[in-house]
Design an enzyme around this catalytic site. Structure first.
Site, mmCIF file in Angstrom:
data_model
loop_
_atom_site.group_PDB
_atom_site.id
_atom_site.type_symbol
_atom_site.label_atom_id
_atom_site.label_comp_id
_atom_site.label_asym_id
_atom_site.label_seq_id
_atom_site.Cartn_x
_atom_site.Cartn_y
_atom_site.Cartn_z
ATOM 1 N N TRP A 65 -26.792 -36.156 61.878
ATOM 2 C CA TRP A 65 -27.229 -36.705 63.164
ATOM 3 C C TRP A 65 -26.606 -35.937 64.324
ATOM 4 O O TRP A 65 -27.264 -35.707 65.354
ATOM 5 C CB TRP A 65 -26.926 -38.200 63.220
ATOM 6 C CG TRP A 65 -27.534 -38.903 62.052
ATOM 7 C CD1 TRP A 65 -26.890 -39.524 61.021
ATOM 8 C CD2 TRP A 65 -28.940 -39.002 61.744
ATOM 9 N NE1 TRP A 65 -27.789 -40.007 60.103
ATOM 10 C CE2 TRP A 65 -29.043 -39.702 60.510
ATOM 11 C CE3 TRP A 65 -30.093 -38.566 62.387
ATOM 12 C CZ2 TRP A 65 -30.287 -39.974 59.924
ATOM 13 C CZ3 TRP A 65 -31.326 -38.835 61.804
ATOM 14 C CH2 TRP A 65 -31.408 -39.531 60.588
ATOM 15 N N ASP A 95 -22.604 -41.117 70.238
ATOM 16 C CA ASP A 95 -23.584 -41.815 69.411
ATOM 17 C C ASP A 95 -22.797 -42.759 68.507
ATOM 18 O O ASP A 95 -22.103 -42.320 67.583
ATOM 19 C CB ASP A 95 -24.377 -40.800 68.586
ATOM 20 C CG ASP A 95 -25.339 -41.455 67.597
ATOM 21 O OD1 ASP A 95 -25.401 -42.699 67.532
ATOM 22 O OD2 ASP A 95 -26.030 -40.699 66.874
ATOM 23 N N LYS A 142 -28.348 -51.166 62.430
ATOM 24 C CA LYS A 142 -27.217 -51.179 61.514
ATOM 25 C C LYS A 142 -26.259 -52.347 61.810
ATOM 26 O O LYS A 142 -25.916 -53.095 60.920
ATOM 27 C CB LYS A 142 -26.468 -49.849 61.576
ATOM 28 C CG LYS A 142 -27.359 -48.660 61.197
ATOM 29 C CD LYS A 142 -26.663 -47.335 61.361
ATOM 30 C CE LYS A 142 -27.631 -46.176 61.178
ATOM 31 N NZ LYS A 142 -28.168 -46.070 59.822
#
Length: 356
Positions: free
Chosen positions: A99, A166, A190
């Site tokens: 990511w 992030d 999540k």
């Protein structure tokens, strides 16, 4: 049979969130309408948005001067929105996984990117250290938790430039000094809500600095000016996020969530490290994620991997297959996962070890 949900995302949610969301699907706020069909301009939904934003601010102790946004597009859209709004000449990025790598790729479309360090040389199984963030960059971006590889940075870094993170997979799992950051973003699927919403915490004074024309929907100022209501927001995930935030407050807040998360991860890592047939993929204990615990069979037992998956499934354990780039197993221990599920997994590992 009760299921023990270790999926990495979309992932387990609290029964509090699930039940309240299910009720709202049938009748939202006594309106006689479903949350699926109510106007986002209604006073009832505006109250949901206002309360969700207020609870984010309360739980994370967000100081004045920040906006709490709920937008669509996932964290992947933020990979582009961040540099679109902040990158003028050069940005610094830390490469700790897939990511982070994707975020770097997007940033390169808008200017020069200085990758200050990378752990790609060892398949991202550690957190780089001893790197220097240059002072001539517009911001420094890093990914706090790496779901695929099971590494995590649990301390807010000290850097001489604007800071962006992030936090998709570990937000609300530890206290964060938000004042150090200009932008924090997190996909909801999540630790917050069903997929479809992204939480962005953005400092007001970092906006409006880029000298490029920014498309309306990709400009943070568009959304801060309208309180996430410029266009139709993802109504259902935001409602679910509000339920999760209420649940977190009832549980005792971020410090209590962190205590529980550390206990769950500690128990599972202890079982892995003491096992004769399993081993962790992240050798340095300081680098290990408490959200995503990655482990494999020791080399002499690799042929048993499929058999263990089948054995775990027979115990009601789901979602522990590792990412294809790593293999093995991954147990995601998000906030909603109870210690009971960790106990079931640990017991299954011991039983399987005794069998072999």
């Amino acid at each position: 049979m009760k299921k023990h949900n270790f999926y990495a995302g979309p992932s387990i949610m609290s029964q509090f969130t699930i039940r309240n969301t299910a009720d709202a699907v049938l009748d939202f706020a006594n309106t006689g309408l479903s949350i699926l069909e109510v106007s986002h301009r209604s006073k009832e939904f505006q109250a949901v948005m206002d309360e969700a934003q207020a609870l984010v601010k309360e739980l994370l102790e967000v100081p004045e001067g920040y906006h709490m946004l709920f937008l669509g597009g996932g964290a992947s859209l933020q990979f582009a929105m961040v540099p679109y709004n902040l990158l003028r000449t050069k940005a610094a990025y830390l490469d700790t996984g897939v990511w982070a790598h994707k975020a770097i790729k997007e940033a390169k479309l808008f200017g020069e990117v200085d990758v200050v360090a990378s752990s790609e040389d060892k398949n991202y199984n550690y957190i780089p250290r001893d790197y220097v963030v240059p002072t001539d960059v517009d911001y420094f971006h890093y990914t706090t938790n790496n779901t695929i590889y099971g590494t995590e940075i649990r301390k807010d870094p000290e850097v001489p430039v604007r800071l962006v993170a992030d936090m998709s997979s570990d937000i609300f799992s530890r206290p964060v000094d938000v004042s150090k950051y200009d932008i924090i973003y997190a996909g909801a699927q999540k630790n917050l809500a069903p997929a479809g919403a992204t939480l962005i915490i953005v400092r007001e004074d970092c906006l409006g600095k880029a000298d490029r024309a920014i498309p309306t929907m990709l400009n943070y100022k568009t959304h801060t000016a309208k309180g996430s209501m410029f266009n139709t927001p993802p109504v259902l995930p935001i409602f679910s996020a509000l339920q999760t935030l209420k649940y977190y407050k009832e549980m005792g807040g971020i410090k209590e969530l962190e205590r529980r998360d550390l206990a769950k991860a500690g128990k599972l890592y202890e079982a892995i490290d003491s096992s004769r047939i399993f081993e962790a993929t992240v050798p340095n204990h300081e680098d290990r994620s408490i959200m995503n615990v990655c482990f494999v069979m020791k080399p002499e037992y690799t042929e048993l991997e499929k058999e263990f998956m089948e054995f775990a499934t027979s115990k009601g354990i789901v979602g522990i297959k590792g990412h294809r780039s790593v293999g093995g197993f991954r147990a995601s221990l998000y906030n909603a996962l109870p210690m009971e599920s960790v106990d079931v997994l640990v017991q299954a590992m011991k039983e399987f070890q005794d069998k072999h």
